[in-house]
Design a protein around this motif. Structure first.
Motif, PDB file in Angstrom:
ATOM      1  N   LEU A 215      18.495 -50.480  65.531  1.00  0.00           N
ATOM      2  CA  LEU A 215      17.594 -50.380  64.617  1.00  0.00           C
ATOM      3  C   LEU A 215      17.647 -50.457  63.271  1.00  0.00           C
ATOM      4  N   LEU A 216      18.714 -49.671  62.930  1.00  0.00           N
ATOM      5  CA  LEU A 216      19.137 -49.717  61.417  1.00  0.00           C
ATOM      6  C   LEU A 216      19.587 -51.012  61.022  1.00  0.00           C
ATOM      7  N   MET A 217      20.469 -51.729  61.765  1.00  0.00           N
ATOM      8  CA  MET A 217      20.813 -53.044  61.428  1.00  0.00           C
ATOM      9  C   MET A 217      19.500 -54.047  61.428  1.00  0.00           C
ATOM     10  N   THR A 218      18.646 -53.860  62.376  1.00  0.00           N
ATOM     11  CA  THR A 218      17.754 -54.746  62.284  1.00  0.00           C
ATOM     12  C   THR A 218      16.752 -54.807  60.995  1.00  0.00           C
ATOM     13  N   VAL A 219      16.373 -53.596  60.564  1.00  0.00           N
ATOM     14  CA  VAL A 219      15.724 -53.061  59.439  1.00  0.00           C
ATOM     15  C   VAL A 219      16.370 -53.754  58.245  1.00  0.00           C
TER      16      VAL A 219
END
Length: 413
Positions: free
Chosen positions: A391-395
């Motif tokens: 999730l953090l990498m996507t954002v």
């Protein structure tokens, strides 16, 4: 002769007076028309650019049924929900109940978006946008509440995570691709300020999900399991308050922008917004209630059939929760974002994709934590290491992409 001349003079005098009155009336009519145009423009601005005077022609119940149930070809899938209920009650075969329920929820989610758009005609663009984002995520929230009640906490976490990833990767990617192919332009314009604000809010919300996961995997809890749960509930309350402040900020600043635009004589709406709603306000509210109840009923069958479908089709529960459920829940948003991008309205596509992800991360996830707290379920913000990192990498990738487009594309506003 004298009497004839005097009568002719009176006739000529009356003719001059009637001509003067006619010219005066004509001038007054011009002034009346100008005032009417100005008043109509002001009314159009106050209503958010929508022409509400040409509202629905009081078509009644049958006209409402026509627009809601017969306008979309996806409504051919609505009987799948009834078939799923019959199959569940007669055979109990969850391997068929699950896909039939999924097919039955897809048109309901799309019609829920249609009813929300109709209600937005009567609320203005800002409140309408909030309603679109809220009811666009209603399907995922209803499914999550049913899963919470059944004690399937991992299904809740993975479906909420999958909803954010689906909006940021699938919906936004399809919008970019379809807009680039359809419009045939080298560049599409969008507002960099709104995109940066939305991505910043999304990044802040995701960072709010990190502390419980870090606390769990660093093994620094004083009370094993209890500290992370308490931290998750506290963080959820803070995020809900922050989201409420964000909504208040959006409503107040949008009102001020509209007033300033009226003072400068600028048009708030565009030509594409001069549309009349297909159904009335109360019909839209009634359909929202009916569709939400029906989605809730099917969601109960869907959640109860997840384990059986996983065994029958040999599919992991994680795949069902992260991939299949979010795609069904985001069907209306996916179609809206692609449609806006194909019409060269990339701002709206970004608003749908990033705005929905922001609302899910700042409202949907904390809301489920609080609801689980009320139900006595230990729902927390520990999404496990791999899921939180994804999730953090996507954002970060989305935020970096918007920054790169802002820097290297000269036509972006």
């Amino acid at each position: 002769m004298v009497s004839i001349d005097s009568q002719m003079d009176r006739i000529n005098g009356n003719g001059q007076k009637s001509a003067i009155q006619a010219s005066t009336f004509s001038d007054g009519a011009d002034e009346f028309d100008d005032d009417t145009l100005i008043a109509s423009e002001a009314l159009s601005r106050r209503t958010g650019g929508f022409e509400r005077n040409a509202g629905p022609g009081n078509l009644g119940m049958f006209g409402s049924l026509k627009f809601v149930l017969l306008k979309s070809k996806l409504n051919l899938l609505i009987p799948s929900g009834f078939v799923a209920i019959v199959v569940k009650d007669m055979t109990g075969n969850n391997g068929w109940v699950f896909p039939l329920t999924l097919l039955g929820i897809i048109p309901l989610a799309e019609r829920l978006g249609f009813a929300t758009e109709q209600l937005a005609f009567f609320t203005g663009p800002t409140v309408g946008g909030l309603l679109n984002a809220t009811f666009g995520n209603a399907t995922e929230l209803i499914i999550s509440i049913h899963a919470l009640r059944s004690g399937k906490l991992r299904v809740v976490q993975q479906s909420l995570l999958g909803s954010i990833l689906s909006n940021l990767l699938l919906v936004l990617g399809c919008a970019f691709f379809s807009g680039g192919v359809t419009c045939g332009k080298t560049e599409q314009k969008f507002s960099k300020s709104e995109a940066v604000v939305s991505s910043g809010l999304l990044l802040m919300a995701v960072l709010g999900l990190l502390p419980p996961t870090v606390l769990h995997y660093t093994h620094s809890e004083v009370h094993s399991g209890k500290s992370g749960l308490a931290l998750s509930r506290f963080s959820s309350c803070v995020m809900l308050v922050a989201y409420a402040c964000y909504i208040y900020f959006e409503l107040t600043t949008s009102r001020r922008r509209e007033e300033s635009n009226q003072g400068r004589g600028e048009n708030v709406g565009d030509a594409d917004n001069n549309e009349a709603p297909d159904i009335s306000k109360w019909e839209a509210i009634a359909w929202l209630a009916i569709l939400t109840i029906w989605i809730s009923v099917l969601s109960d069958y869907l959640v109860n059939a997840i384990d059986g479908a996983s065994q029958a089709w040999n599919i992991p529960v994680a795949f069902i929760s992260v991939i299949l459920l979010p795609i069904v829940g985001n069907a209306a948003e996916h179609a809206s974002a692609v449609m806006f991008a194909m019409k060269d309205k990339l701002d709206l596509s970004l608003g749908v994709a990033i705005g929905s992800s922001t609302q899910m991360s700042m409202f949907g996830i904390p809301f489920c934590v609080v609801i689980g707290w009320m139900m006595g379920q230990p729902m927390d913000l520990n999404f496990h290491l791999f899921e939180t990192a994804s999730l953090l990498m996507t954002v970060l990738v989305v935020a970096f992409l918007l920054q790169v487009l802002k820097l290297y594309t000269g036509s972006i506003l």
